[in-house]
Scaffold this motif. Structure first.
Motif: not given
Length: 311
Positions: A192-195, A48-59, A33-38
């Motif tokens: 532009g920020q992904l995580s 997975t041990r922590h909650t990872i926030r991946g950020i998807v921004t468009r439209d 979904l993010v388009g990059e490895k986060v």
């Protein structure tokens, strides 16, 4: 299901949480979904041990993905804390994606999570989108059976099959999740920020992912990684800087330490080479990765050691 197109002048921004039993494809889907490895991925469950926030921004839509540990029946204090982390996260999000891998039958673990989600829906009215992950691994007939089983499991806002590996229906899933986000005067994070993970956590995750590959099943739960320091190498030319990154890898027993190090240190060198490539990409600099493997006996059951290792 059709999704209303958002007003072009109005943002829709908020938080989505992906839940599911261990190894349901949550981290792989987050990365797709993010388009990059986060988020780190592994063939081993409970990576997975922590909650990872991946950020998807468009439209004019911003989806902040919280990738949690897999919900499971805990056997250790660490397991209990990971479950608590998931439940705390679920109380704070706008929409939940419940991942059920298509290549595995709906089982007791899924029913356990579905019951938790039903209680949450009653208490907080959080919409849940059921996601049949790993759809590329089964034929159409098996996928149809899986979707019917998911439908019987609970009352979902929508059900969607997708393949994070092939990219099938990932965009459609993004639209479904965004349809449940609140309106916002602006994006919550800069475009532009992904995580929002800090560098130390990301480095620790990259080392842990490299260390988990190709090892025996007992090791994932027993592995913790702590970044000791990240310092610029002195005396390097300005146009060719280097960072010294010192990392401790903790296991619970001497036999596990031997597995990580390998014969003559061969396995640890492989781990270092693999992890360093990801760390250099993350930090945008050459890196000297100094790895040390240490034994912290039964750390998963020791409250003091859990706290020291960041849990």
């Amino acid at each position: 299901m059709t999704v209303d197109q958002p007003d072009a002048t109005q943002w829709h921004a908020g938080f989505a949480c992906l839940v599911g039993r261990p190894n349901a494809g949550k981290s792989t889907l987050t990365n797709a979904l993010v388009g990059e490895k986060v988020a780190i991925t592994s063939s081993k469950p409970q990576t997975t041990r922590h909650t990872i926030r991946g950020i998807v921004t468009r439209d004019h839509q911003q989806l902040i993905l919280v990738d949690t540990p897999g919900l499971h029946r805990p056997r250790t204090l660490l397991g209990e804390r990971l479950n608590d982390l998931v439940r705390e996260t679920l109380l704070e999000v706008d929409v939940i994606g419940f991942c059920l891998p298509a290549d595995q039958k709906v089982g007791p673990g899924d029913t356990y999570i579905a019951r938790d989600l039903a209680e949450l829906q009653r208490a907080k009215r959080v919409p849940v989108v059921a996601i049949a992950t790993k759809s590329d691994k089964v034929d159409r007939e098996r996928l149809a059976e899986h979707l019917i089983a998911i439908d019987k499991l609970g009352d979902w806002a929508a059900i969607i099959p997708c393949s994070a590996v092939r990219g099938d229906q990932v965009e459609e899933l993004f639209g479904l999740l965004c349809a449940h986000l609140p309106t916002s005067p602006a994006a919550l994070y800069p475009e532009g920020q992904l995580s929002d993970e800090d560098d130390e956590k990301m480095i620790a995750e990259l080392v842990r992912e490299a260390a988990l590959e190709g090892v025996r099943d007992e090791l994932p739960h027993s592995l913790a990684v702590v970044v000791e320091e990240i310092v610029p190498r002195e005396g390097r030319p300005e146009n060719d800087p280097m960072l010294d990154v010192r990392v401790n890898v903790f296991v619970e027993r001497d036999s596990q330490k031997a597995i990580i190090i390998g014969r003559g240190g061969s396995r640890l060198r492989e781990v270092g080479t693999t992890a360093r490539a990801g760390i250099e990409k993350l930090l945008g600099s050459k890196v000297f990765l100094d790895l040390h493997v240490k034994v912290a006996k039964d750390w998963q059951r020791d409250p003091k050691q859990l706290q020291r290792l960041g849990f």
